[in-house]
Design a protein around this motif. Structure first.
Motif, PDB file in Angstrom:
ATOM      1  N   ARG A  57     -95.118 -23.055  86.344  1.00  0.00           N
ATOM      2  CA  ARG A  57     -95.516 -24.436  86.625  1.00  0.00           C
ATOM      3  C   ARG A  57     -96.010 -24.542  88.084  1.00  0.00           C
ATOM      4  NH1 ARG A  57     -91.194 -26.533  85.118  1.00  0.00           N
ATOM      5  NH2 ARG A  57     -91.776 -26.640  82.943  1.00  0.00           N
ATOM      6  N   HIS A  58     -95.328 -23.862  88.989  1.00  0.00           N
ATOM      7  CA  HIS A  58     -95.739 -23.833  90.393  1.00  0.00           C
ATOM      8  C   HIS A  58     -97.165 -23.265  90.526  1.00  0.00           C
ATOM      9  CE1 HIS A  58     -95.669 -22.817  94.681  1.00  0.00           C
ATOM     10  NE2 HIS A  58     -95.930 -21.563  94.349  1.00  0.00           N
ATOM     11  N   LEU A  59     -97.428 -22.153  89.858  1.00  0.00           N
ATOM     12  CA  LEU A  59     -98.766 -21.554  89.906  1.00  0.00           C
ATOM     13  C   LEU A  59     -99.819 -22.507  89.340  1.00  0.00           C
ATOM     14  CD1 LEU A  59     -98.070 -17.856  88.855  1.00  0.00           C
ATOM     15  CD2 LEU A  59     -98.456 -18.767  91.156  1.00  0.00           C
ATOM     16  N   PHE A  60     -99.465 -23.202  88.266  1.00  0.00           N
ATOM     17  CA  PHE A  60    -100.390 -24.156  87.652  1.00  0.00           C
ATOM     18  C   PHE A  60    -100.710 -25.286  88.628  1.00  0.00           C
ATOM     19  CE2 PHE A  60    -100.974 -28.103  85.197  1.00  0.00           C
ATOM     20  CZ  PHE A  60    -102.113 -27.768  84.488  1.00  0.00           C
ATOM     21  N   GLU A  61     -99.691 -25.805  89.288  1.00  0.00           N
ATOM     22  CA  GLU A  61     -99.899 -26.920  90.209  1.00  0.00           C
ATOM     23  C   GLU A  61    -100.723 -26.516  91.427  1.00  0.00           C
ATOM     24  OE1 GLU A  61     -95.910 -28.247  90.886  1.00  0.00           O
ATOM     25  OE2 GLU A  61     -95.794 -29.195  88.913  1.00  0.00           O
ATOM     26  N   LEU A  62    -100.619 -25.252  91.835  1.00  0.00           N
ATOM     27  CA  LEU A  62    -101.428 -24.756  92.954  1.00  0.00           C
ATOM     28  C   LEU A  62    -102.815 -24.298  92.516  1.00  0.00           C
ATOM     29  CD1 LEU A  62     -98.848 -22.666  95.013  1.00  0.00           C
ATOM     30  CD2 LEU A  62     -99.767 -24.922  95.516  1.00  0.00           C
ATOM     31  N   VAL A 119     -99.382 -14.247  98.518  1.00  0.00           N
ATOM     32  CA  VAL A 119     -98.555 -13.773  97.411  1.00  0.00           C
ATOM     33  C   VAL A 119     -97.536 -14.853  97.088  1.00  0.00           C
ATOM     34  CG1 VAL A 119     -96.951 -11.986  96.648  1.00  0.00           C
ATOM     35  CG2 VAL A 119     -98.832 -11.378  98.163  1.00  0.00           C
ATOM     36  N   ASP A 120     -97.504 -15.280  95.864  1.00  0.00           N
ATOM     37  CA  ASP A 120     -96.512 -16.254  95.419  1.00  0.00           C
ATOM     38  C   ASP A 120     -95.330 -15.502  94.839  1.00  0.00           C
ATOM     39  OD1 ASP A 120     -97.857 -18.971  95.690  1.00  0.00           O
ATOM     40  OD2 ASP A 120     -99.385 -17.821  94.619  1.00  0.00           O
ATOM     41  N   VAL A 121     -94.138 -15.858  95.274  1.00  0.00           N
ATOM     42  CA  VAL A 121     -92.922 -15.224  94.767  1.00  0.00           C
ATOM     43  C   VAL A 121     -91.937 -16.317  94.363  1.00  0.00           C
ATOM     44  CG1 VAL A 121     -93.182 -13.104  96.099  1.00  0.00           C
ATOM     45  CG2 VAL A 121     -91.942 -15.003  97.080  1.00  0.00           C
ATOM     46  N   PRO A 122     -91.111 -16.042  93.376  1.00  0.00           N
ATOM     47  CA  PRO A 122     -90.132 -17.045  92.960  1.00  0.00           C
ATOM     48  C   PRO A 122     -89.046 -17.228  94.019  1.00  0.00           C
ATOM     49  CG  PRO A 122     -89.971 -15.078  91.595  1.00  0.00           C
ATOM     50  CD  PRO A 122     -91.114 -14.866  92.522  1.00  0.00           C
ATOM     51  N   PRO A 123     -88.387 -18.387  94.025  1.00  0.00           N
ATOM     52  CA  PRO A 123     -87.307 -18.613  94.983  1.00  0.00           C
ATOM     53  C   PRO A 123     -86.223 -17.537  94.883  1.00  0.00           C
ATOM     54  CG  PRO A 123     -87.799 -20.612  93.764  1.00  0.00           C
ATOM     55  CD  PRO A 123     -88.587 -19.505  93.123  1.00  0.00           C
ATOM     56  N   GLY A 124     -85.686 -17.157  96.039  1.00  0.00           N
ATOM     57  CA  GLY A 124     -84.625 -16.159  96.064  1.00  0.00           C
ATOM     58  C   GLY A 124     -85.100 -14.736  96.180  1.00  0.00           C
ATOM     59  N   THR A 125     -86.418 -14.513  96.160  1.00  0.00           N
ATOM     60  CA  THR A 125     -86.960 -13.172  96.266  1.00  0.00           C
ATOM     61  C   THR A 125     -86.922 -12.711  97.716  1.00  0.00           C
ATOM     62  OG1 THR A 125     -88.468 -13.589  94.429  1.00  0.00           O
ATOM     63  CG2 THR A 125     -89.007 -11.750  95.858  1.00  0.00           C
ATOM     64  N   CYS A 126     -86.430 -11.514  97.959  1.00  0.00           N
ATOM     65  CA  CYS A 126     -86.395 -10.937  99.301  1.00  0.00           C
ATOM     66  C   CYS A 126     -87.784 -10.377  99.609  1.00  0.00           C
ATOM     67  CB  CYS A 126     -85.343  -9.837  99.379  1.00  0.00           C
ATOM     68  SG  CYS A 126     -85.274  -9.066 101.005  1.00  0.00           S
ATOM     69  N   ILE A 127     -88.384 -10.866 100.676  1.00  0.00           N
ATOM     70  CA  ILE A 127     -89.735 -10.395 101.020  1.00  0.00           C
ATOM     71  C   ILE A 127     -89.734  -9.486 102.232  1.00  0.00           C
ATOM     72  CG2 ILE A 127     -90.957 -12.290  99.917  1.00  0.00           C
ATOM     73  CD1 ILE A 127     -91.211 -13.589 102.673  1.00  0.00           C
ATOM     74  N   ALA A 128     -88.643  -9.449 102.973  1.00  0.00           N
ATOM     75  CA  ALA A 128     -88.568  -8.555 104.137  1.00  0.00           C
ATOM     76  C   ALA A 128     -87.098  -8.309 104.482  1.00  0.00           C
ATOM     77  CB  ALA A 128     -89.286  -9.152 105.327  1.00  0.00           C
ATOM     78  N   LYS A 129     -86.825  -7.113 105.005  1.00  0.00           N
ATOM     79  CA  LYS A 129     -85.502  -6.777 105.494  1.00  0.00           C
ATOM     80  C   LYS A 129     -85.635  -6.205 106.883  1.00  0.00           C
ATOM     81  CE  LYS A 129     -83.104  -5.981 101.183  1.00  0.00           C
ATOM     82  NZ  LYS A 129     -82.203  -5.111 100.458  1.00  0.00           N
ATOM     83  N   ARG A 130     -84.706  -6.558 107.726  1.00  0.00           N
ATOM     84  CA  ARG A 130     -84.712  -6.067 109.101  1.00  0.00           C
ATOM     85  C   ARG A 130     -84.605  -4.549 109.112  1.00  0.00           C
ATOM     86  NH1 ARG A 130     -80.618  -8.426 113.444  1.00  0.00           N
ATOM     87  NH2 ARG A 130     -82.098 -10.121 113.332  1.00  0.00           N
ATOM     88  N   GLY A 131     -85.449  -3.910 109.912  1.00  0.00           N
ATOM     89  CA  GLY A 131     -85.382  -2.468 110.058  1.00  0.00           C
ATOM     90  C   GLY A 131     -86.180  -1.697 109.017  1.00  0.00           C
TER      91      GLY A 131
END
Length: 132
Positions: A57-62, A119-131
């Motif tokens: 639905r998010h992708l559709f609205e965008l 890039v669209d990602v769903p809520p809660g997706t980790c996109i980066a980690k320190r190090g």
């Protein structure tokens, strides 16, 4: 009378074009729901189904799905695609602290924008980690 009839016809036609996109999305969502229910006995978990439906639905609205302009934009030559990306990302790139040194050089900003992707990602997706 004739001009009035033409105006009414154009308004009706426009309304149907707007509602057609939503109807097609609804039909496709029904297929997705049916697929998720058939994945295993009892279907996919309710949490997963809600996440999938919300993200679609998010992708559709965008307008990232079921939007006719995507088909048209695919036919643009690479130079015009680059120029569109520059217009879209320029201000964001110039505001990034990590790119502070090159933000003053317009050509460098242009190249960074050309490499940038949304890039669209769903809520809660980790996109980066320190190090990493």
């Amino acid at each position: 009378f004739s001009a009035f009839a033409i105006c009414v016809a154009l308004i009706t036609q426009t309304f149907f074009k707007f509602s057609e996109r939503k109807r097609l999305f609804g039909d496709d969502m029904a297929q997705v729901r049916m697929h998720m229910r058939s994945l295993k006995e009892g279907g996919a978990s309710d949490k997963l189904q809600a996440s999938v439906k919300s993200f679609l639905r998010h992708l559709f609205e965008l307008r990232k799905t079921h939007a006719k302009e995507h088909m048209m934009l695919q036919h643009l030559p690479p130079m015009l695609v680059s120029m569109l990306k520059y217009e879209r990302f320029r201000d964001t790139v110039k505001e990034l602290e990590v790119l502070r040194d090159i933000a003053q050089k317009e050509k460098a900003v242009y190249h960074v924008c050309d490499m940038a992707e949304t890039v669209d990602v769903p809520p809660g997706t980790c996109i980066a980690k320190r190090g990493r």
